[in-house]
Write an enzyme that holds these catalytic residues in place. Structure first.
Site, PDB file in Angstrom:
ATOM      1  NE  ARG A  46     -31.775  62.685  41.099  1.00 27.80           N
ATOM      2  CZ  ARG A  46     -31.068  62.060  40.143  1.00 27.80           C
ATOM      3  NH1 ARG A  46     -29.963  62.605  39.676  1.00 27.80           N
ATOM      4  NH2 ARG A  46     -31.480  60.908  39.657  1.00 27.80           N
ATOM      5  CE1 TYR A  98     -30.472  76.452  63.015  1.00 31.56           C
ATOM      6  CE2 TYR A  98     -29.448  74.640  61.842  1.00 31.56           C
ATOM      7  CZ  TYR A  98     -30.562  75.231  62.398  1.00 31.56           C
ATOM      8  OH  TYR A  98     -31.764  74.581  62.327  1.00 31.56           O
ATOM      9  CG  ASP A 170     -25.343  80.181  57.683  1.00 26.46           C
ATOM     10  OD1 ASP A 170     -26.193  80.988  57.270  1.00 26.46           O
ATOM     11  OD2 ASP A 170     -25.630  79.110  58.252  1.00 26.46           O
TER      12      ASP A 170
HETATM   13  C1  PLP Z   1     -31.979  77.553  60.021  1.00 32.10           C
HETATM   14  C2  PLP Z   1     -30.545  77.757  59.793  1.00 32.10           C
HETATM   15  C3  PLP Z   1     -29.776  76.785  59.119  1.00 32.10           C
HETATM   16  C4  PLP Z   1     -30.357  75.480  58.657  1.00 32.10           C
HETATM   17  O1  PLP Z   1     -31.300  75.646  57.651  1.00 32.10           O
HETATM   18  P1  PLP Z   1     -32.555  74.672  57.404  1.00 32.10           P
HETATM   19  O2  PLP Z   1     -33.268  75.326  56.281  1.00 32.10           O
HETATM   20  O3  PLP Z   1     -33.339  74.603  58.670  1.00 32.10           O
HETATM   21  O4  PLP Z   1     -31.981  73.331  57.024  1.00 32.10           O
HETATM   22  C5  PLP Z   1     -28.450  77.075  58.893  1.00 32.10           C
HETATM   23  N1  PLP Z   1     -27.884  78.225  59.329  1.00 32.10           N
HETATM   24  C6  PLP Z   1     -28.597  79.162  59.985  1.00 32.10           C
HETATM   25  C7  PLP Z   1     -27.914  80.412  60.434  1.00 32.10           C
HETATM   26  C8  PLP Z   1     -29.944  78.960  60.246  1.00 32.10           C
HETATM   27  O5  PLP Z   1     -30.634  79.892  60.920  1.00 32.10           O
END
Ligand code: PLP
Length: 377
Positions: A46, A98, A170
């Site tokens: 981990r 998202y 993001d």
């Molecule tokens: C898919 C997505 C997420 C979440 O990611 P997961 O891998 O599905 O947990 C977060 N931000 C954006 C912009 C995404 O497209």
């Protein structure tokens, strides 16, 4: 070194035990210790795993970050970053993130005293009004999903930093190939590696990249303490994915531009959302901030009925959630990815019942056009 060279070599040193050129999948939960307190830097999987460590080095290098941590999903990566925030502190969240990110704030973190407000981060003057004395973080996504609004990362970073507020971006939609937020002043970059970084629709994962050593130490502490780690096999898959990130992104971008132009001229399409179109209100900003526009295209069909017809008539494009894979995926944001966003917020953002989103794949573009054309007619 150039991007592709970094993508192929960072973290990908030949295996020290065998010389294996491809980083092995270290599928182990623990490591033999030579004596009490004597080990090779690996105690428990981990905490440390060589396959994950290779991937962490790789993506951190691609983002121009000193530190990187791989998580079990994009959501667990975002959750780990939000553990930089304490009860009573305030976060400004972009109003078109998202859906899962919004849900994390509204349904989970709100139970732990984390305060948040939504703001249109693409409007700096408007954003300025959202800061409070207890604001500690600004969380942005650019371009946004699915209406492709672009936020000026340098401008919002400057504004936030003048108030001692950290900026998180993001970067899932652009990937580090087209956009490196740290170069624009952003403090922390998060990814869903599920999308372009892995790129083959066969793994769920997340990533956090940053330069601040103190925050990095905390993210690593959370990664181990909470344990939402990326598995050795998934680490291997993503590491394999990033080797071709540059060529894949070039192909997604090339097809994305063609599809956006095709849709823009189609009589059954009322509006196309793609920052690469000169008609996009922030085309100039996108051109400055990104080195490409990628493969995400949304378009307005006018009604739920029209959207349903398109979504159920496509043959090559696969109806499904997710994005960023080599195959074209088509989806309906209002009922799929953004179902957890309240309907009045959705309509304010332009996420109408007639909106359709395509993650343009890297198939031959004539075949994608042919499929969309037959589905639209
Ligand atoms: C898919 C997505 C997420 C979440 O990611 P997961 O891998 O599905 O947990 C977060 N931000 C954006 C912009 C995404 O497209």
């Amino acid at each position: 070194m150039g991007f592709s060279t970094i993508a192929i070599h960072a973290g990908n040193e030949p295996d020290s035990a065998t010389g294996a050129v491809s980083v092995p999948i270290y599928q182990t939960s623990t490591y033999a210790q030579e004596g009490l307190g004597k080990h090779k830097g690996y105690e428990y999987a981990r905490t440390q795993n060589p396959t994950r460590a290779a991937l962490e080095k790789n993506i951190a290098a691609l983002e121009g970050a000193e530190f990187g941590y791989a998580f079990a999903s994009g959501m667990s990566a975002i959750d780990a970053v939000l553990k930089l925030i304490k009860a009573g502190e305030h976060v400004i969240l972009g109003d078109n993130t998202y859906g899962g990110t919004f849900r994390l704030f509204s349904k989970i973190l709100s139970n732990y005293g984390v305060e948040f407000d939504l703001a249109d981060t693409s409007d700096v003057a408007e954003l300025e009004k959202a800061f409070k004395p207890n604001t500690k973080m600004l969380f942005v996504e650019t371009p946004t999903n699915p209406v492709m609004t672009v936020t000026d990362l340098a401008a919002v970073s400057e504004l936030a930093h003048s108030r001692g507020v950290k900026v998180v971006c993001d970067n899932t939609f652009m990937s580090p190939y087209f956009q490196r937020p740290i170069e624009h002043g952003v403090d922390v970059v998060v990814h869903s590696t599920t999308k372009y970084l892995n790129g083959h629709s066969d793994s769920v994962g997340g990533f956090v990249a940053l330069n601040d050593a103190k925050d990095a130490e905390w993210i690593q502490f959370v990664q181990n303490g909470v344990g939402a780690i990326l598995s050795p096999f998934d680490s291997f898959l993503v590491l394999r994915g990033t080797k071709t990130l540059a060529v894949r992104m070039e192909a997604h971008d090339k097809n994305g531009r063609v599809i956006a132009n095709f849709l823009a001229e189609h009589p059954k399409v009322q509006q196309v959302y793609y920052p690469g179109l000169t008609s996009h209100p922030q085309h100039e900003l996108a051109k400055r901030q990104q080195s490409g526009f990628g493969g995400m295209v949304s378009f307005e069909t006018g009604s739920l009925e029209n959207a349903k017809k398109v979504l159920e008539s496509v043959k090559l494009c696969t109806l499904g959630e997710s994005l960023g894979g080599v195959e074209s995926l088509i989806s309906h944001p209002a009922t799929m990815t953004h179902a957890s966003v309240p309907s009045e917020t959705r309509s304010k953002l332009g996420i109408t019942d007639g909106l359709v989103r395509i993650s343009v794949g890297i198939e031959d573009v004539e075949d994608i056009i042919g499929d969309l054309d037959q589905a639209l007619s």
